[in-house]
Scaffold this motif. Structure first.
Motif, PDB file in Angstrom:
ATOM      1  N   PRO A 155       0.777  -0.908   0.647  1.00 42.79           N
ATOM      2  CA  PRO A 155       0.076  -0.137  -0.259  1.00 42.79           C
ATOM      3  C   PRO A 155       1.215   0.606   0.148  1.00 42.79           C
ATOM      4  O   PRO A 155       2.209   1.355   0.928  1.00 42.79           O
ATOM      5  CB  PRO A 155      -0.644  -0.507   0.637  1.00 42.79           C
ATOM      6  CG  PRO A 155      -1.195  -2.032   1.934  1.00 42.79           C
ATOM      7  CD  PRO A 155       0.469  -2.138   1.294  1.00 42.79           C
ATOM      8  N   LYS A 156       0.874   2.485  -0.682  1.00 46.34           N
ATOM      9  CA  LYS A 156       0.998   3.621  -0.659  1.00 46.34           C
ATOM     10  C   LYS A 156       1.760   3.780   0.694  1.00 46.34           C
ATOM     11  O   LYS A 156       2.815   4.037   0.893  1.00 46.34           O
ATOM     12  CB  LYS A 156       0.495   4.690  -1.546  1.00 46.34           C
ATOM     13  CG  LYS A 156       0.764   5.512  -2.062  1.00 46.34           C
ATOM     14  CD  LYS A 156       0.195   7.377  -2.344  1.00 46.34           C
ATOM     15  CE  LYS A 156       0.596   8.071  -2.854  1.00 46.34           C
ATOM     16  NZ  LYS A 156       0.505   9.249  -3.613  1.00 46.34           N
ATOM     17  N   GLU A 157       0.699   4.157   1.365  1.00 43.75           N
ATOM     18  CA  GLU A 157       1.200   4.634   2.497  1.00 43.75           C
ATOM     19  C   GLU A 157       1.759   3.814   3.966  1.00 43.75           C
ATOM     20  O   GLU A 157       2.600   4.542   4.837  1.00 43.75           O
ATOM     21  CB  GLU A 157      -0.271   4.423   3.723  1.00 43.75           C
ATOM     22  CG  GLU A 157      -0.464   3.525   4.094  1.00 43.75           C
ATOM     23  CD  GLU A 157      -1.831   2.948   2.977  1.00 43.75           C
ATOM     24  OE1 GLU A 157      -2.670   1.981   3.218  1.00 43.75           O
ATOM     25  OE2 GLU A 157      -1.768   3.612   1.671  1.00 43.75           O
ATOM     26  N   LEU A 158       2.538   2.679   3.442  1.00 41.80           N
ATOM     27  CA  LEU A 158       3.378   1.400   3.694  1.00 41.80           C
ATOM     28  C   LEU A 158       4.402   1.538   2.768  1.00 41.80           C
ATOM     29  O   LEU A 158       5.697   0.636   2.849  1.00 41.80           O
ATOM     30  CB  LEU A 158       2.759   0.499   3.651  1.00 41.80           C
ATOM     31  CG  LEU A 158       1.608   0.102   4.881  1.00 41.80           C
ATOM     32  CD1 LEU A 158       1.425  -0.773   4.974  1.00 41.80           C
ATOM     33  CD2 LEU A 158       2.260   0.838   6.618  1.00 41.80           C
ATOM     34  N   SER A 159       4.717   2.464   2.091  1.00 39.74           N
ATOM     35  CA  SER A 159       5.765   2.396   0.523  1.00 39.74           C
ATOM     36  C   SER A 159       7.500   2.585   1.533  1.00 39.74           C
ATOM     37  O   SER A 159       7.112   3.377   2.045  1.00 39.74           O
ATOM     38  CB  SER A 159       5.574   2.458  -0.472  1.00 39.74           C
ATOM     39  OG  SER A 159       5.121   3.996  -0.170  1.00 39.74           O
ATOM     40  N   PRO A 160       8.554   2.199   0.919  1.00 38.14           N
ATOM     41  CA  PRO A 160       9.183   2.757   1.557  1.00 38.14           C
ATOM     42  C   PRO A 160       9.601   4.701   1.530  1.00 38.14           C
ATOM     43  O   PRO A 160      10.161   5.115   1.953  1.00 38.14           O
ATOM     44  CB  PRO A 160      10.768   2.643  -0.110  1.00 38.14           C
ATOM     45  CG  PRO A 160      10.032   0.619   0.457  1.00 38.14           C
ATOM     46  CD  PRO A 160       8.906   0.995   0.010  1.00 38.14           C
ATOM     47  N   SER A 161       8.736   4.717  -0.507  1.00 37.14           N
ATOM     48  CA  SER A 161       9.426   6.046   0.005  1.00 37.14           C
ATOM     49  C   SER A 161       7.936   7.292   0.756  1.00 37.14           C
ATOM     50  O   SER A 161       8.441   7.538   1.597  1.00 37.14           O
ATOM     51  CB  SER A 161       8.182   6.600  -1.766  1.00 37.14           C
ATOM     52  OG  SER A 161       7.138   6.060  -1.349  1.00 37.14           O
ATOM     53  N   VAL A 172      12.904  -0.717   5.294  1.00 35.19           N
ATOM     54  CA  VAL A 172      11.647  -1.299   4.834  1.00 35.19           C
ATOM     55  C   VAL A 172      11.654  -1.942   3.382  1.00 35.19           C
ATOM     56  O   VAL A 172      12.453  -1.595   2.756  1.00 35.19           O
ATOM     57  CB  VAL A 172      10.721   0.191   4.431  1.00 35.19           C
ATOM     58  CG1 VAL A 172       9.307  -0.261   4.193  1.00 35.19           C
ATOM     59  CG2 VAL A 172      10.978   1.505   5.450  1.00 35.19           C
ATOM     60  N   PHE A 173      11.134  -3.036   3.757  1.00 38.75           N
ATOM     61  CA  PHE A 173      11.283  -4.227   2.472  1.00 38.75           C
ATOM     62  C   PHE A 173       9.723  -5.488   3.074  1.00 38.75           C
ATOM     63  O   PHE A 173       9.366  -5.342   4.064  1.00 38.75           O
ATOM     64  CB  PHE A 173      12.262  -4.490   2.575  1.00 38.75           C
ATOM     65  CG  PHE A 173      12.381  -6.048   3.871  1.00 38.75           C
ATOM     66  CD1 PHE A 173      12.256  -6.922   4.009  1.00 38.75           C
ATOM     67  CD2 PHE A 173      13.748  -5.437   4.531  1.00 38.75           C
ATOM     68  CE1 PHE A 173      12.217  -7.129   5.027  1.00 38.75           C
ATOM     69  CE2 PHE A 173      13.835  -5.215   5.948  1.00 38.75           C
ATOM     70  CZ  PHE A 173      12.972  -7.669   5.898  1.00 38.75           C
ATOM     71  N   ALA A 356       9.769   1.143  15.889  1.00 44.46           N
ATOM     72  CA  ALA A 356      10.944   0.161  14.864  1.00 44.46           C
ATOM     73  C   ALA A 356      12.250   0.399  14.282  1.00 44.46           C
ATOM     74  O   ALA A 356      12.373   1.886  13.939  1.00 44.46           O
ATOM     75  CB  ALA A 356      10.318  -0.400  13.533  1.00 44.46           C
ATOM     76  N   ASP A 357      13.076  -0.395  13.851  1.00 44.97           N
ATOM     77  CA  ASP A 357      14.492   0.465  13.436  1.00 44.97           C
ATOM     78  C   ASP A 357      14.289  -0.636  11.536  1.00 44.97           C
ATOM     79  O   ASP A 357      14.975   0.069  10.845  1.00 44.97           O
ATOM     80  CB  ASP A 357      15.883  -1.261  13.859  1.00 44.97           C
ATOM     81  CG  ASP A 357      15.665  -0.274  15.962  1.00 44.97           C
ATOM     82  OD1 ASP A 357      15.993   1.376  15.526  1.00 44.97           O
ATOM     83  OD2 ASP A 357      15.474  -0.306  16.076  1.00 44.97           O
ATOM     84  N   THR A 358      13.491  -1.198  11.264  1.00 43.34           N
ATOM     85  CA  THR A 358      13.696  -2.338  10.197  1.00 43.34           C
ATOM     86  C   THR A 358      11.394  -2.301  10.472  1.00 43.34           C
ATOM     87  O   THR A 358      11.194  -3.313  11.118  1.00 43.34           O
ATOM     88  CB  THR A 358      13.982  -3.430  10.504  1.00 43.34           C
ATOM     89  OG1 THR A 358      15.434  -2.958  10.328  1.00 43.34           O
ATOM     90  CG2 THR A 358      13.512  -4.134   9.155  1.00 43.34           C
ATOM     91  N   VAL A 359      11.173  -3.024   9.286  1.00 40.33           N
ATOM     92  CA  VAL A 359       9.827  -2.763   9.253  1.00 40.33           C
ATOM     93  C   VAL A 359       9.518  -3.768   7.738  1.00 40.33           C
ATOM     94  O   VAL A 359      10.084  -3.420   7.115  1.00 40.33           O
ATOM     95  CB  VAL A 359       8.802  -1.729   9.161  1.00 40.33           C
ATOM     96  CG1 VAL A 359       6.918  -1.963   8.130  1.00 40.33           C
ATOM     97  CG2 VAL A 359       8.802  -0.451  10.159  1.00 40.33           C
ATOM     98  N   VAL A 360       8.882  -5.292   7.925  1.00 40.40           N
ATOM     99  CA  VAL A 360       8.659  -5.239   7.385  1.00 40.40           C
ATOM    100  C   VAL A 360       7.125  -5.531   6.467  1.00 40.40           C
ATOM    101  O   VAL A 360       6.332  -5.829   7.782  1.00 40.40           O
ATOM    102  CB  VAL A 360       8.950  -6.985   7.693  1.00 40.40           C
ATOM    103  CG1 VAL A 360       8.960  -8.178   6.751  1.00 40.40           C
ATOM    104  CG2 VAL A 360      10.815  -7.782   7.765  1.00 40.40           C
ATOM    105  N   VAL A 361       6.702  -5.991   5.432  1.00 33.75           N
ATOM    106  CA  VAL A 361       5.471  -5.045   4.765  1.00 33.75           C
ATOM    107  C   VAL A 361       4.687  -6.329   4.791  1.00 33.75           C
ATOM    108  O   VAL A 361       6.118  -6.654   3.370  1.00 33.75           O
ATOM    109  CB  VAL A 361       5.819  -4.413   4.065  1.00 33.75           C
ATOM    110  CG1 VAL A 361       3.955  -4.248   3.351  1.00 33.75           C
ATOM    111  CG2 VAL A 361       6.372  -2.676   4.537  1.00 33.75           C
TER     112      VAL A 361
END
Length: 563
Positions: A155-161, A172-173, A356-361
């Protein structure tokens, strides 16, 4: 072309569906079969570069393989298969039967129907993933096997950008990149501790597997979801006469009830009570086996009877997701939805923040079809879904006598949902009479090996023009069937067609895959109910792949009789 076997056939995708389709066509005498894949190894989701650490299957040993090749015993004492075991099996199958027909490392850019001096053919535009070189390959027939777990949905709101826009500086990946991330760490001499605190977004299997893997490495993990996948679990392995028989398919209604037992279970008040009693006991037993208490956020799952988002956990492992949550090694925030990033993590719709330091989507996948078919090709093929025909909406009333389907979960009204345009989940209705395009791997089942193999035989009969293969007389008739089946799916799995992407939901034959497979066998004029049994024992007879290992020979006999 006088002999269909001389036609060139391209199979797009080297997953399970693609491999068994290629094998079946070759066995039937097709002399020019090619598989195209962007991966460097076969297997699709089981390719070496795509299986993520900690991946386990919902299948047990013997449930996901092909009739031509045995599978070594599972390493797990309860018979649960790991991703690496499936990878090894797919590679061994390929090395044994398909070694020289796969073109690796080619990204499919576009699929077009072309006209070569009045002769319709298919042009496949590809790009070499290493060199970037592009070229166009031509074939007479196409089998689309790209699957539903090919293109990540973020989803756009969860993207790396979006994360960058909120000054979040961590990793973020998507969960599909988990394998690559681990390999990258290892190549740099690092381990998972570099991830720091990890937040996993999603309640599906990949989210749970990722969270469990990291927690077992000593990483602080928080998982956020609104509703998790349903799951089935047991305190000890189920006997085969329950797990690998027709039992689960019988207590899950199909669009056609072919036996008195099924009609009793789903069209009478007493039968419906028995059906839902069994399902409630299975669900309650699953929570108990996984140690999920009434106040646990893990209780926030879908109802297994009404959805296809169901994982089979078997006997829960001490280092598995549910046990780790119970032990306090994974924090669960649910029900909750991530609305945005912050500079140091995530912001939830309840106002809570997760550091969080890392987010897994782990938010699933989008259709693998749309990027490679332009609108004209999709429309001409009839590949796309369409809004339900108002006249077909009335077809849902056909199943009003199904007492077991009363009181469904709330969802959008039917006219706001979708209908497939694909006959049997295999052939786009518009293209039925051309016999040059088919799909395997888009029928969603709990027994892919068996179902994909039968579908491969159906496709081969279709390409061969077998007279004994029962087909609609026109594209219009095929579309009417597809519309009716979509009406059934909206009735059986409310809301599922709103979120399941097309490339793995041309038909939802989840628990009822035996009935669906029987319909395909009947299309080919072949025997159904192959597991046998008498009036009392047939629901509990174990379904084995040996039942279909001679389908080619059976079809050969039918073909000779039909000449």
């Amino acid at each position: 072309m006088s002999d269909p076997r001389a036609a060139s056939v391209v199979i797009l995708g080297s997953g399970a569906a693609g491999l068994i389709t290629a094998y079946t066509l070759l066995q039937d005498g097709f002399t020019n079969v090619t598989i195209i894949t962007r991966d460097s190894t076969p297997g699709g989701v089981w390719a070496d570069e795509r299986i993520y650490p900690g991946l386990t299957l919902s299948s047990v040993h013997g449930e996901f393989r092909f009739s031509a090749l045995q599978m070594p015993p599972a390493r797990d004492p309860n018979g649960r298969l790991s991703g690496s075991e499936m990878r090894d099996y797919m590679q061994r199958f390929t090395a044994t039967y398909l070694q020289d027909i796969i073109l690796y490392g080619l990204e499919i850019l576009q699929v077009l129907r072309s006209d070569d001096q009045g002769d319709l053919r298919w042009t496949i535009k590809v790009q070499d993933v290493k060199t970037g070189e592009q070229k166009a390959l031509k074939f007479d027939r196409v089998v689309l096997c790209t699957g539903g777990h090919n293109r990540p949905l973020v989803p756009k709101e969860l993207s790396p950008s979006a994360a960058k826009g909120m000054s979040f500086k961590g990793r973020v990946f998507h969960s599909s990149a988990f394998h690559a991330q681990i390999k990258h760490l290892e190549a740099g001499g690092n381990n998972e501790s570099v991830f720091g605190d990890v937040a996993v977004i999603g309640g599906g299997k990949s989210a749970q597997d990722t969270a469990a893997y990291l927690a077992n490495k000593g990483i602080k993990v928080t998982i956020v979801f609104e509703t998790a996948d349903a799951f089935l679990a047991v305190s000890k392995p189920l006997p085969d006469f329950i797990r690998r028989s027709r039992f689960l398919s019988i207590i899950s209604p199909h669009s056609t009830l072919n036996s008195r037992l099924e009609r009793f279970l789903h069209t009478t008040s007493l039968g419906s009570k028995i059906t839902h009693f069994i399902w409630k006991r299975m669900i309650a037993g699953s929570f108990a086996a996984a140690g999920v208490t009434d106040h646990s956020p893990l209780k926030n799952t879908h109802d297994a009877f009404w959805v296809i988002r169901t994982n089979d956990e078997g006997v829960p492992k001490p280092d598995g997701f549910h046990k780790l949550v119970n032990a306090g090694k994974i924090k669960v925030v649910s029900p909750a939805r991530v609305t945005s990033y912050s500079s140091d993590g995530l912001v939830l719709n309840n106002g809570e923040k997760v550091r969080a330091d890392t987010v897994v989507v782990a938010t699933g996948y989008t259709s693998s079809w749309h990027p490679i078919f332009d609108e004209t090709t999709s429309a001409n093929l009839g590949l796309n879904r369409h809004p339900p025909d108002p006249n077909i909406l009335k077809a849902e009333n056909e199943w009003n006598n199904y007492v077991s389907l009363q009181n469904p979960p709330h969802t959008h009204p039917s006219h706001e949902q979708w209908a497939s345009s694909i006959y049997r989940g295999i052939v786009p209705a518009n293209n039925l009479l051309n016999k040059d395009f088919a799909i395997n791997g888009a029928v969603f089942t709990t027994n892919n090996g068996y179902a994909f193999e039968v579908i491969a035989h159906w496709i081969s009969s279709y390409f061969l023009g077998d007279k004994n293969l029962k087909l609609p007389s026109s594209p219009e008739e095929a579309l009417a069937y597809a519309d009716r089946n979509s009406a059934w799916l909206r009735k059986r799995y409310p809301g599922a067609l709103l979120w399941a992407n097309e490339s793995y939901s041309s038909n939802l034959a989840f628990w009822t895959w035996p009935q669906t497979v029987d319909e395909l066998l009947k299309d080919m004029g072949l025997a159904t109910y192959r597991s046998g049994g008498n009036w009392l024992t047939w629901p509990f007879k174990v379904i084995e792949l040996t039942e279909i290992e001679h389908l080619k020979e059976e079809r050969d006999v039918m073909r000779k009789q039909g000449q």
